[in-house]
Design a protein around this motif. Structure first.
Motif, PDB file in Angstrom:
ATOM      1  N   ARG A  13       0.831  -1.217   0.000  1.00 34.21           N
ATOM      2  CA  ARG A  13       0.000   0.000   0.000  1.00 34.21           C
ATOM      3  C   ARG A  13       0.865   1.267   0.000  1.00 34.21           C
ATOM      4  O   ARG A  13       0.406   2.343   0.314  1.00 34.21           O
ATOM      5  N   ASP A  14       2.140   1.108  -0.367  1.00 31.15           N
ATOM      6  CA  ASP A  14       3.083   2.235  -0.445  1.00 31.15           C
ATOM      7  C   ASP A  14       3.242   2.961   0.886  1.00 31.15           C
ATOM      8  O   ASP A  14       3.295   4.193   0.947  1.00 31.15           O
ATOM      9  N   ILE A  15       3.326   2.185   1.969  1.00 33.69           N
ATOM     10  CA  ILE A  15       3.552   2.727   3.303  1.00 33.69           C
ATOM     11  C   ILE A  15       4.918   2.240   3.775  1.00 33.69           C
ATOM     12  O   ILE A  15       5.184   1.033   3.758  1.00 33.69           O
ATOM     13  N   ARG A  16       5.769   3.171   4.157  1.00 33.47           N
ATOM     14  CA  ARG A  16       7.096   2.799   4.646  1.00 33.47           C
ATOM     15  C   ARG A  16       6.956   2.043   5.964  1.00 33.47           C
ATOM     16  O   ARG A  16       6.341   2.545   6.910  1.00 33.47           O
ATOM     17  N   PRO A  17       7.514   0.837   6.043  1.00 32.32           N
ATOM     18  CA  PRO A  17       7.371   0.021   7.262  1.00 32.32           C
ATOM     19  C   PRO A  17       8.341   0.425   8.369  1.00 32.32           C
ATOM     20  O   PRO A  17       9.463  -0.046   8.430  1.00 32.32           O
ATOM     21  N   THR A  18       7.897   1.301   9.263  1.00 33.27           N
ATOM     22  CA  THR A  18       8.702   1.666  10.426  1.00 33.27           C
ATOM     23  C   THR A  18       8.362   0.706  11.569  1.00 33.27           C
ATOM     24  O   THR A  18       7.337   0.013  11.531  1.00 33.27           O
ATOM     25  N   ALA A  19       9.187   0.709  12.579  1.00 35.08           N
ATOM     26  CA  ALA A  19       8.955  -0.183  13.722  1.00 35.08           C
ATOM     27  C   ALA A  19       7.606   0.100  14.377  1.00 35.08           C
ATOM     28  O   ALA A  19       6.866  -0.827  14.728  1.00 35.08           O
ATOM     29  N   LEU A  20       7.248   1.365  14.513  1.00 37.58           N
ATOM     30  CA  LEU A  20       5.987   1.732  15.153  1.00 37.58           C
ATOM     31  C   LEU A  20       4.781   1.329  14.297  1.00 37.58           C
ATOM     32  O   LEU A  20       3.785   0.816  14.808  1.00 37.58           O
ATOM     33  N   ARG A  21       4.872   1.540  12.997  1.00 35.52           N
ATOM     34  CA  ARG A  21       3.779   1.143  12.111  1.00 35.52           C
ATOM     35  C   ARG A  21       3.593  -0.369  12.117  1.00 35.52           C
ATOM     36  O   ARG A  21       2.465  -0.865  12.094  1.00 35.52           O
ATOM     37  N   LEU A  22       4.675  -1.104  12.167  1.00 39.70           N
ATOM     38  CA  LEU A  22       4.592  -2.566  12.236  1.00 39.70           C
ATOM     39  C   LEU A  22       3.954  -3.009  13.548  1.00 39.70           C
ATOM     40  O   LEU A  22       3.135  -3.929  13.573  1.00 39.70           O
TER      41      LEU A  22
END
Length: 143
Positions: A13-22
């Motif tokens: 979905r073109d979202i950068r996977p940061t630790a917080l988002r994960l």
């Protein structure tokens, strides 16, 4: 769900996977029904409310989740399926249990077609059925 699959969901979905988002996405995948911002706050008590709200807003904008106004006064969210683009053809019915107050996505139940007057074009539809869910019906004998 493992880290690789969570990362793939975000990247699709073109979202950068940061630790917080994960971390937030993992909590979302563990929800049995649609969830509110308050539900996420309870699950992730070390994450600030503003961060959760910004992340939900990002996920909505990139159509990783869809918003559900079930009439409870609190917007609920549910993860979209892999092939969902949150367009009219992807929409499905939601069910709000008046007993346990959970909201469920009924992916196999299409939103009824509504005949609109000439010149009108639907962009989104929110169809919520309210009643007693299967778990409450069997647990409490509600019919």
């Amino acid at each position: 769900m493992d880290q690789t699959r969570l990362t793939a969901l975000l990247e699709a979905r073109d979202i950068r996977p940061t630790a917080l988002r994960l971390l937030i996405l993992r909590a979302m995948t563990e929800c049995e029904s649609a969830f509110s911002l308050a539900d996420l706050e309870d699950r992730l008590d070390t994450v600030e409310r503003s961060t959760l709200f910004r992340t939900l807003t990002l996920f909505l904008a990139h159509r990783l989740v869809h918003g559900i106004d079930d009439g409870s006064g609190s917007l609920k969210y549910a993860l979209c399926s892999d092939d969902c683009r949150c367009e009219i053809d992807d929409l499905h019915t939601h069910f709000f249990c008046t007993h346990c107050r959970r909201t469920y996505c009924l992916r196999g139940v299409a939103v009824p077609q509504v005949g609109l007057p000439a010149g009108f074009r639907a962009e989104t539809v929110n169809f919520v059925v309210k009643g007693i869910c299967a778990a409450c019906s069997s647990r409490y004998g509600k019919r």
